[in-house]
Enzyme design. Structure first.
Site, PDB file in Angstrom:
ATOM      1  N   THR A 133       0.835  -1.195   0.000  1.00  0.00           N
ATOM      2  CA  THR A 133       0.000   0.000   0.000  1.00  0.00           C
ATOM      3  C   THR A 133       0.868   1.242   0.000  1.00  0.00           C
ATOM      4  O   THR A 133       1.748   1.389   0.845  1.00  0.00           O
ATOM      5  CB  THR A 133      -0.923   0.020   1.233  1.00  0.00           C
ATOM      6  OG1 THR A 133      -1.660  -1.206   1.279  1.00  0.00           O
ATOM      7  CG2 THR A 133      -1.906   1.183   1.151  1.00  0.00           C
ATOM      8  N   TYR A 488      14.636   4.292  14.014  1.00  0.00           N
ATOM      9  CA  TYR A 488      13.323   4.905  13.797  1.00  0.00           C
ATOM     10  C   TYR A 488      12.641   4.187  12.638  1.00  0.00           C
ATOM     11  O   TYR A 488      13.173   4.134  11.530  1.00  0.00           O
ATOM     12  CB  TYR A 488      13.497   6.389  13.504  1.00  0.00           C
ATOM     13  CG  TYR A 488      12.229   7.142  13.174  1.00  0.00           C
ATOM     14  CD1 TYR A 488      11.002   6.791  13.743  1.00  0.00           C
ATOM     15  CD2 TYR A 488      12.252   8.231  12.320  1.00  0.00           C
ATOM     16  CE1 TYR A 488       9.849   7.484  13.448  1.00  0.00           C
ATOM     17  CE2 TYR A 488      11.105   8.947  12.021  1.00  0.00           C
ATOM     18  CZ  TYR A 488       9.910   8.562  12.592  1.00  0.00           C
ATOM     19  OH  TYR A 488       8.762   9.264  12.290  1.00  0.00           O
ATOM     20  N   TYR A 491      12.383   5.666   9.219  1.00  0.00           N
ATOM     21  CA  TYR A 491      13.632   5.718   8.462  1.00  0.00           C
ATOM     22  C   TYR A 491      14.039   4.266   8.196  1.00  0.00           C
ATOM     23  O   TYR A 491      15.110   3.822   8.576  1.00  0.00           O
ATOM     24  CB  TYR A 491      14.732   6.437   9.252  1.00  0.00           C
ATOM     25  CG  TYR A 491      14.480   7.897   9.536  1.00  0.00           C
ATOM     26  CD1 TYR A 491      13.578   8.648   8.782  1.00  0.00           C
ATOM     27  CD2 TYR A 491      15.167   8.539  10.568  1.00  0.00           C
ATOM     28  CE1 TYR A 491      13.358   9.985   9.054  1.00  0.00           C
ATOM     29  CE2 TYR A 491      14.954   9.891  10.841  1.00  0.00           C
ATOM     30  CZ  TYR A 491      14.050  10.609  10.084  1.00  0.00           C
ATOM     31  OH  TYR A 491      13.828  11.941  10.356  1.00  0.00           O
TER      32      TYR A 491
END
Length: 549
Positions: A133, A488, A491
């Protein structure tokens, strides 16, 4: 020929479990609808060979599920469609995943309605196809539009689902997942200067998959049901607000809470080279920035430049800040907290909050707010070839630690590299680690984003740039978080671990390697939620949350 119009039959079939309800398709729909739709497909010259059988079966299934069958030509793109390549690349932000060797989807579906997504989920599940998606296409490893595995997949591109409805009186907004952060910011700015939404400065980033300041959502689950906050339950609502995209379902829209800001804010930039004492200032900033008032957002961008004095290569640290207040308020505050920086009025500008987003990204004054609507703005992280990694720092890095880092920025591969430090503290310290899946809160001084870029003609040697990034990451090991070395999730970095699929079964043990880095102790709760809402692991990718089998 008259087609059946009893859409409730179709809705009931779409909303239930594929394996339980596929036999319930109304026979009149099967007999009357399919020949008509097959004729449409053939008339569109979608010539599908025997080798493309999965695509053929998928298209046949879609033709039976779409309410308005003629719309399939406007919504679905396959290899045989002349627009297929341009649609696939339209929001592929990391060009590293647009090369001829990149795996491509059997089809791209660009829905206009939730029913189109429900139909696609049903048909992918029925025919064993994976779903990717795409909202803004900013997944750093391209996982919203490609795959590292040799598996057939379909991309659902939400580009047509991007409406934004702002309610100034209630300080809320409903925003569809295909919208970008910039489109949300623009609609807020059109109505008021005194409300904002904190979703970062990258205005081309898609809303889907990265929010946590959310008060409601509409989601399509693995069984095709449309759920809101109440019907999905507290656990799933918790998981989708920061638990990473592509694991729990497809979010159609988010209801977000807007936050008050002054009509004018202050944006400042101060750049210093090593010859201008940048190294010492970076070292000092580490301990000071997290103690700034909550109204200050502070960051440093470190990169190689040519000195303005003698033209020689040097390292430059650019100190950027946005302050929710006036210049006259900020200057004495910085003189008290960080006098060594030498911030003066001439380094600062007052502007609206929305204008500060543009200034922070492109460093140009006076750009029209319509620039926020540009979905293809080039930056270090969009419309280019790049590799990125992330870290969190809990103890100040020594001056000698930085001195050992600088030579790496003089290497050939680092000509377009940047290292961004973003200060924590403030509001981040007030939120418990377990309130959302994102756990990197109190105890962090700042986060680090490492990025290295290269040009198209250099892509044949892309491995040398990737290796440079990995050398820098290795060098930083002693100075950053440990056990686990945190990262993170937005990222995304496949270097830190991937799932290895065994048919439909993901491996908890493999996923925990990267999962603890992204989510720390919240990983196990995410696994619990996944097991409850998608036990057959329909929504999966290289770093999706696995269920426990």
């Amino acid at each position: 020929m008259t087609l059946p119009t009893n859409l409730s039959i179709i809705n009931n079939v779409i909303a239930c479990n594929t394996f339980q309800c596929s036999h319930n398709i109304h026979p009149e729909i099967k007999l009357n609808m399919f020949p008509f739709l097959l004729l449409i497909l053939l008339s569109l010259s979608w010539r599908i060979s025997a080798s493309a059988q999965p695509a053929e079966e998928f298209l046949r299934c879609l033709s039976l599920r779409f309410h308005n069958s003629s719309s399939i030509a406007k919504l679905v793109y396959t290899y045989h469609n002349s627009s297929y390549s341009s649609v696939l690349k339209s929001s592929a932000q990391n060009f590293r995943f647009t090369t001829p060797s990149t795996p491509t989807p059997l089809a791209i579906v660009t829905p206009f309605h939730a029913s189109h997504i429900q139909a696609t989920v049903y048909c992918c599940r029925k025919h064993g196809l994976q779903v990717r998606t795409r909202s803004g296409g900013h997944d750093f490893e391209g996982l919203s539009y490609t795959t590292a595995y040799k598996v057939p997949f379909v991309v659902i591109d939400l580009v047509n689902l991007r409406s934004v409805q702002v309610n100034v009186e209630k300080a809320t907004a409903w925003v569809e997942s295909g919208a970008t952060v910039g489109e949300l910011y623009y609609e807020i700015a059109r109505k008021t200067r005194t409300l904002a939404f904190p979703a970062g400065i990258g205005h081309t980033v898609g809303i889907g998959g990265q929010l946590n300041n959310v008060i409601d959502a509409r989601l399509i689950d693995a069984y095709g049901r449309i759920l809101d906050k109440k019907s999905m339950g507290e656990d799933l609502f918790w998981a989708i607000r920061g638990g990473g995209g592509g694991s729990f379902g497809i979010v159609l829209a988010w209801k977000v809470k807007l936050v008050p800001v002054p009509a004018n804010v202050t944006a400042c930039t101060v750049s210093k080279t090593l010859e201008q004492n940048a190294a010492k200032l970076v070292h000092q900033w580490q301990s000071i920035a997290r103690k700034f008032p909550k109204e200050i957002h502070s960051s440093i961008a470190i990169a190689r430049v040519n000195s303005s004095e003698d033209g020689k290569m040097t390292i430059q640290a650019s100190y950027g800040s946005v302050f929710l207040g006036s210049i006259d308020e900020l200057i004495p505050l910085m003189e008290e907290k960080f006098p060594e920086l030498g911030l003066v009025k001439e380094d600062c500008l007052e502007m609206s909050w929305a204008e500060s987003i543009l200034y922070s990204t492109v460093s140009i004054i006076g750009l029209p707010l319509e620039t926020l609507l540009n979905r293809t703005q080039k930056s270090a992280l969009s419309q280019t070839f790049f590799k990125a990694k992330s870290d969190f720092v809990k103890q100040p890095i020594s001056e000698s630690g930085f001195e050992g880092l600088w030579p790496k920025f003089y290497e050939d591969e680092a000509k377009s590299a940047v290292m961004v430090l973003v200060a924590y503290g403030g509001k981040m310290d007030e939120i418990p680690e377990t309130e959302y899946p994102y756990p990197h809160r109190a105890g962090n001084l700042y986060s680090i984003l490492y990025v290295v870029n290269w040009e198209e003609e250099e892509n044949k040697n892309s491995e040398k740039f990737m290796n440079w990034m990995r050398r820098v990451y290795s060098y930083m090991t002693p100075y950053v978080s440990k056990s686990p070395r945190e990262a993170y999730v937005n990222y995304r970095d496949l270097d830190i671990g991937t799932n290895k699929f065994n048919h439909d079964k993901g491996s908890y043990t493999e996923a925990k390697v990267w999962g603890l880095k992204y989510f720390k102790n919240n990983f196990d709760k995410l696994v619990y939620v996944k097991t409850k809402v998608d036990p057959q692991n329909f929504f999966k990718h290289e770093q999706s949350i696995p269920p426990l089998f």
